[in-house]
Motif scaffolding. Structure first.
Motif, PDB file in Angstrom:
ATOM      1  N   MET A 286      25.670 -29.481 -29.269  1.00  0.00           N
ATOM      2  CA  MET A 286      25.105 -30.440 -30.233  1.00  0.00           C
ATOM      3  C   MET A 286      23.717 -30.870 -29.797  1.00  0.00           C
ATOM      4  O   MET A 286      23.360 -30.797 -28.622  1.00  0.00           O
ATOM      5  N   GLN A 287      22.921 -31.310 -30.771  1.00  0.00           N
ATOM      6  CA  GLN A 287      21.621 -31.888 -30.490  1.00  0.00           C
ATOM      7  C   GLN A 287      21.812 -33.333 -30.052  1.00  0.00           C
ATOM      8  O   GLN A 287      22.772 -33.990 -30.446  1.00  0.00           O
ATOM      9  N   VAL A 288      20.873 -33.834 -29.266  1.00  0.00           N
ATOM     10  CA  VAL A 288      21.011 -35.197 -28.762  1.00  0.00           C
ATOM     11  C   VAL A 288      20.991 -36.220 -29.897  1.00  0.00           C
ATOM     12  O   VAL A 288      21.653 -37.258 -29.833  1.00  0.00           O
ATOM     13  N   LYS A 289      20.264 -35.931 -30.992  1.00  0.00           N
ATOM     14  CA  LYS A 289      20.209 -36.895 -32.101  1.00  0.00           C
ATOM     15  C   LYS A 289      21.549 -37.010 -32.814  1.00  0.00           C
ATOM     16  O   LYS A 289      21.792 -37.983 -33.545  1.00  0.00           O
ATOM     17  N   ASP A 290      22.433 -36.014 -32.615  1.00  0.00           N
ATOM     18  CA  ASP A 290      23.755 -36.049 -33.228  1.00  0.00           C
ATOM     19  C   ASP A 290      24.834 -36.535 -32.266  1.00  0.00           C
ATOM     20  O   ASP A 290      26.023 -36.513 -32.605  1.00  0.00           O
ATOM     21  N   PHE A 291      24.424 -36.981 -31.076  1.00  0.00           N
ATOM     22  CA  PHE A 291      25.416 -37.341 -30.066  1.00  0.00           C
ATOM     23  C   PHE A 291      26.211 -38.584 -30.495  1.00  0.00           C
ATOM     24  O   PHE A 291      25.640 -39.604 -30.868  1.00  0.00           O
ATOM     25  N   ARG A 292      27.529 -38.472 -30.431  1.00  0.00           N
ATOM     26  CA  ARG A 292      28.427 -39.584 -30.762  1.00  0.00           C
ATOM     27  C   ARG A 292      29.568 -39.588 -29.760  1.00  0.00           C
ATOM     28  O   ARG A 292      29.950 -38.558 -29.215  1.00  0.00           O
ATOM     29  N   HIS A 293      30.139 -40.768 -29.530  1.00  0.00           N
ATOM     30  CA  HIS A 293      31.306 -40.886 -28.662  1.00  0.00           C
ATOM     31  C   HIS A 293      32.102 -42.114 -29.089  1.00  0.00           C
ATOM     32  O   HIS A 293      31.543 -43.183 -29.304  1.00  0.00           O
ATOM     33  N   LYS A 294      33.405 -41.935 -29.222  1.00  0.00           N
ATOM     34  CA  LYS A 294      34.267 -43.036 -29.664  1.00  0.00           C
ATOM     35  C   LYS A 294      34.638 -43.993 -28.535  1.00  0.00           C
ATOM     36  O   LYS A 294      35.128 -45.090 -28.777  1.00  0.00           O
ATOM     37  N   GLY A 295      34.433 -43.577 -27.297  1.00  0.00           N
ATOM     38  CA  GLY A 295      34.806 -44.416 -26.159  1.00  0.00           C
ATOM     39  C   GLY A 295      33.922 -45.642 -26.017  1.00  0.00           C
ATOM     40  O   GLY A 295      32.809 -45.703 -26.554  1.00  0.00           O
ATOM     41  N   GLN A 296      34.418 -46.626 -25.290  1.00  0.00           N
ATOM     42  CA  GLN A 296      33.691 -47.874 -25.050  1.00  0.00           C
ATOM     43  C   GLN A 296      33.414 -48.033 -23.550  1.00  0.00           C
ATOM     44  O   GLN A 296      34.161 -47.543 -22.707  1.00  0.00           O
ATOM     45  N   TYR A 297      32.320 -48.739 -23.252  1.00  0.00           N
ATOM     46  CA  TYR A 297      31.944 -49.070 -21.875  1.00  0.00           C
ATOM     47  C   TYR A 297      31.827 -47.826 -20.991  1.00  0.00           C
ATOM     48  O   TYR A 297      32.222 -47.820 -19.831  1.00  0.00           O
ATOM     49  N   GLY A 298      31.294 -46.762 -21.563  1.00  0.00           N
ATOM     50  CA  GLY A 298      31.115 -45.526 -20.817  1.00  0.00           C
ATOM     51  C   GLY A 298      29.777 -45.481 -20.099  1.00  0.00           C
ATOM     52  O   GLY A 298      28.954 -46.406 -20.184  1.00  0.00           O
ATOM     53  N   VAL A 299      29.582 -44.388 -19.387  1.00  0.00           N
ATOM     54  CA  VAL A 299      28.322 -44.139 -18.679  1.00  0.00           C
ATOM     55  C   VAL A 299      27.790 -42.786 -19.132  1.00  0.00           C
ATOM     56  O   VAL A 299      28.508 -41.786 -19.098  1.00  0.00           O
ATOM     57  N   LEU A 300      26.544 -42.773 -19.579  1.00  0.00           N
ATOM     58  CA  LEU A 300      25.887 -41.550 -20.029  1.00  0.00           C
ATOM     59  C   LEU A 300      24.742 -41.252 -19.074  1.00  0.00           C
ATOM     60  O   LEU A 300      23.883 -42.112 -18.831  1.00  0.00           O
ATOM     61  N   ILE A 301      24.743 -40.061 -18.506  1.00  0.00           N
ATOM     62  CA  ILE A 301      23.687 -39.646 -17.574  1.00  0.00           C
ATOM     63  C   ILE A 301      23.074 -38.354 -18.091  1.00  0.00           C
ATOM     64  O   ILE A 301      23.796 -37.447 -18.506  1.00  0.00           O
ATOM     65  N   GLY A 302      21.750 -38.285 -18.051  1.00  0.00           N
ATOM     66  CA  GLY A 302      21.100 -37.079 -18.550  1.00  0.00           C
ATOM     67  C   GLY A 302      19.880 -36.680 -17.745  1.00  0.00           C
ATOM     68  O   GLY A 302      19.186 -37.519 -17.169  1.00  0.00           O
ATOM     69  N   ASN A 303      19.634 -35.376 -17.734  1.00  0.00           N
ATOM     70  CA  ASN A 303      18.427 -34.804 -17.136  1.00  0.00           C
ATOM     71  C   ASN A 303      17.737 -34.017 -18.251  1.00  0.00           C
ATOM     72  O   ASN A 303      17.807 -32.793 -18.303  1.00  0.00           O
ATOM     73  N   PRO A 304      17.056 -34.724 -19.179  1.00  0.00           N
ATOM     74  CA  PRO A 304      16.469 -34.057 -20.350  1.00  0.00           C
ATOM     75  C   PRO A 304      15.226 -33.260 -19.973  1.00  0.00           C
ATOM     76  O   PRO A 304      14.697 -33.410 -18.865  1.00  0.00           O
ATOM     77  N   PRO A 305      14.726 -32.421 -20.868  1.00  0.00           N
ATOM     78  CA  PRO A 305      13.443 -31.746 -20.618  1.00  0.00           C
ATOM     79  C   PRO A 305      12.347 -32.783 -20.368  1.00  0.00           C
ATOM     80  O   PRO A 305      12.347 -33.856 -20.971  1.00  0.00           O
TER      81      PRO A 305
END
Length: 379
Positions: A286-305
């Protein structure tokens, strides 16, 4: 031999995390310097440190340290060290070196002199004139920094970032040790969702799974010092048994890796399978603009271009804008992004709660940390 002085080498900026890991293993005589964490411990620390340290590059035995302004000084002081107590008569012992801001700047000459000095030292002890060097591997390093020579023996062999699971990677893979550090710098706990929207070959999700189930990063690989007689097979067996005893394979995990490139997703899935996490980690294209997640209080880590090449910048900056909009929906999440782009916050649309300087290879980056609300306390 009861006590050894060990040096856990570290990428610039990760020394404090490596020191914390060393202390968590129960070793408190710890000294932190640029690029290294030094500690004194019993011999059993060699297998334990190699198996457990997630963010260190290597574990080395410190044989000696002294000032050396001339080649004669380097030879005599090296020869005086107790090499025969560490290196057996049949050992293979090549010498590597480096020199920074030192009078003795010729690395090849320093290597040759140290090799000769070690041979002469061992001749005196073993009463031999020739060493076949067909036994266990003991790689010696002479490192000169501002005229101080540090002599070490590498216990790790292949660098500790080589976990043994990543047979496939994309063009610019995130080093496993840096990925582990990025996770350990967050507030993530195994009972919370974890996501990486730029998963590439899957390094961050796989390292998160290993941390989440308390699986030692070195559980699936070999080390040079496993063949050293004075450590002994028993100590290695005890250390590996500890690894098995402390692993929590029943810990449920909610880990998602996503990437715009279907080939990266396939690579990540294959690497997760090699690591034994193919049923624990979910991967999606998926593209980052379409990123979705139903979970709560999560942690998202990324190493983008990063947009290091000038022509890529407009596209990357547009992606940062899309990211900022998409992540607004994750209002209970904490977001962590690594990039060298100095205007990242401007395009993302939000000022980071905290920034930390880290090095991704030779690239100086900032680790942007956007703290979300704390999850409610469980009864």
């Amino acid at each position: 031999m009861n006590k050894v002085t060990l040096i856990a080498t570290a990428t610039m900026g990760l020394e404090a995390i490596v020191a914390r890991e060393v202390k968590d293993l129960g070793y408190n005589d710890v000294k932190v310097e640029n690029g290294r964490v030094e500690f004194t411990a019993d011999v059993s620390a060699i297998p334990r440190a190699n198996l457990w340290l997630r963010t260190a590059d290597r574990v080395k035995i410190k044989v000696g340290e002294f000032k050396a302004y001339t080649f004669d000084e380097l030879f005599e002081k090296t020869k005086a060290l107790p090499w025969a107590d560490l290196i057996p008569v049949d050992a293979e012992f090549p010498v590597i070196g480096k020199s920074v801001k030192s009078t003795l700047f010729s690395v090849s000459d320093c290597q040759a002199i140290v090799k000769k000095a070690v041979v002469e030292s061992m001749k005196l002890k073993h009463k031999l004139d020739w060493f076949d060097e067909d036994g266990a591997f003991y790689r010696i390093e002479v490192a000169l920094l501002k005229d101080v020579a540090t002599l070490t023996i590498d216990t790790s062999g292949t660098g500790l970032h080589k976990r043994g699971y990543r047979y496939h990677h994309n063009e610019a893979p995130l080093k496993e040790t840096l990925a582990a550090a990025m996770i350990m710098l967050t507030n993530w706990k195994p009972d919370r969702p974890f996501a990486d929207p730029f998963c590439g070959s899957g390094t961050l999700p796989i390292e998160a799974a290993m941390i989440g189930q308390n699986i030692a990063p070195g559980f699936n690989r070999e080390f040079a010092s496993e063949d050293w007689h004075w450590i002994g097979e028993d100590k290695w067996n005890e250390a590996r048994q500890e690894v098995e005893d402390l692993a929590n394979y029943d810990q449920p995990l909610d880990i998602l890796g996503a990437d715009i490139d279907h080939r990266s997703v396939e690579l990540a899935q294959n690497n997760a399978m090699e690591a034994g996490f193919d049923e624990l980690i979910q991967f999606k294209q998926m593209q980052v603009k379409d990123f979705r997640h139903k979970g709560q209080y999560g942690v998202l880590i990324g190493n983008p271009p990063y947009g290091e090449r000038l022509g890529e910048r407009p596209e990357v900056e547009e992606m940062y804008r899309d990211m900022g909009e998409a992540f607004k929906l994750l209002d209970t999440w904490s977001i962590y992004m690594l990039t060298s782009h100095e205007q990242f916050e401007t395009f993302y649309g939000k000022k980071a709660s905290k920034k930390r300087k880290l090095y991704n290879g030779n690239i100086k980056t900032d680790y942007y940390q956007f703290f979300g609300p704390r999850p409610p306390r469980k009864d």
